[in-house]
Enzyme design. Sequence first.
Site, PDB file in Angstrom:
ATOM      1  N   ASP A  51     -25.637 -19.739 -87.796  1.00 47.82           N
ATOM      2  CA  ASP A  51     -26.211 -19.182 -86.789  1.00 47.82           C
ATOM      3  C   ASP A  51     -26.345 -20.183 -85.535  1.00 47.82           C
ATOM      4  OD1 ASP A  51     -28.613 -17.191 -86.124  1.00 47.82           O
ATOM      5  OD2 ASP A  51     -29.752 -19.026 -86.070  1.00 47.82           O
ATOM      6  N   ILE A  52     -26.492 -19.961 -84.420  1.00 47.88           N
ATOM      7  CA  ILE A  52     -26.591 -20.631 -83.164  1.00 47.88           C
ATOM      8  C   ILE A  52     -28.227 -21.098 -83.094  1.00 47.88           C
ATOM      9  CG2 ILE A  52     -26.386 -20.870 -80.497  1.00 47.88           C
ATOM     10  CD1 ILE A  52     -24.438 -18.579 -80.967  1.00 47.88           C
ATOM     11  N   ASP A  95     -26.903 -13.500 -82.584  1.00 50.97           N
ATOM     12  CA  ASP A  95     -26.238 -15.058 -82.583  1.00 50.97           C
ATOM     13  C   ASP A  95     -25.943 -15.612 -84.029  1.00 50.97           C
ATOM     14  OD1 ASP A  95     -28.877 -15.241 -83.567  1.00 50.97           O
ATOM     15  OD2 ASP A  95     -29.368 -17.049 -82.327  1.00 50.97           O
TER      16      ASP A  95
END
Length: 277
Positions: A51-52, A95
């Site tokens: 995950d960003i 994301d």
Amino acid sequence: ERLLTSVLPRYIALEIQLDMNKPSARGGVPDKQFSSFYIQRYENISILFADIVGFTKLSSTFTAQQLVQTLNELFGSFDEKAEENHCLRIKILGDCYYCVCGVPDPRPDHAQSTVEMGVAMIRVIADVRKKTGVSSLDMRVGIHSGAGLCGVMGRRKWQFDVWSSDVTLANNMEAGGIPGRIHITDTTYKHLKDDYEVEDGNGGTRSEYLRQRSVRTYLIKRRKHKKNKLSNGERFDGNSNKNGHGSTVQNTYSEETDYENKLTKMLDEDLQNRDLD
């Protein structure tokens, strides 16, 4: 064929294409309906969720067009790294990037390949952090090894996915991870065969899911053995040089410019987990 392989893994796309071209029982005309089950169980795979971190800040800094372009380049780089590390990208959810190793071809090094995928993703995001100036931008990576049902669901709108309790655990490993670190379960650690130095991950302190199930976790610190021309002892524990606003990977090349050039080249170039129980 190109349309099928753009939305499905090639091995399944070809199987579907062959089935659709087979004469049907109704007078020899090919049956174009997608009515077969294309699902197979794989016993030894590693699952990665990433995950960003800092995506909200990035969204507020960029215009919509700039954001889409950056994400497209970023995920494109991830896809390249997935191919290099023998991982199959399952899907992108906002994301979040989700891939597996060991599908469709079994690999004895599925855990090592998935960890290397995580390392590559952290390198790529470090370069994006440097280019954008968003100091909070990072990747949170979670990995677990186990089994899963892999295949296609749906008749009109096809979707390839992987389902199992091990997938659910991998997802929670990411959620209970730390930005810039690779968070692995004890199961994955046992597959790594002492190739990496690790430290306690304490995932249960950050995730109720992991705490309730007493999942022992680790954080990758560094690789113990040479791989892909990288020197021994490359670190992934956050004790790194601070190029790119606090990069979490320390490069041990003698020439730092080679590392930066490699990173630049790399960049330029409705999740529902269901238990098998």
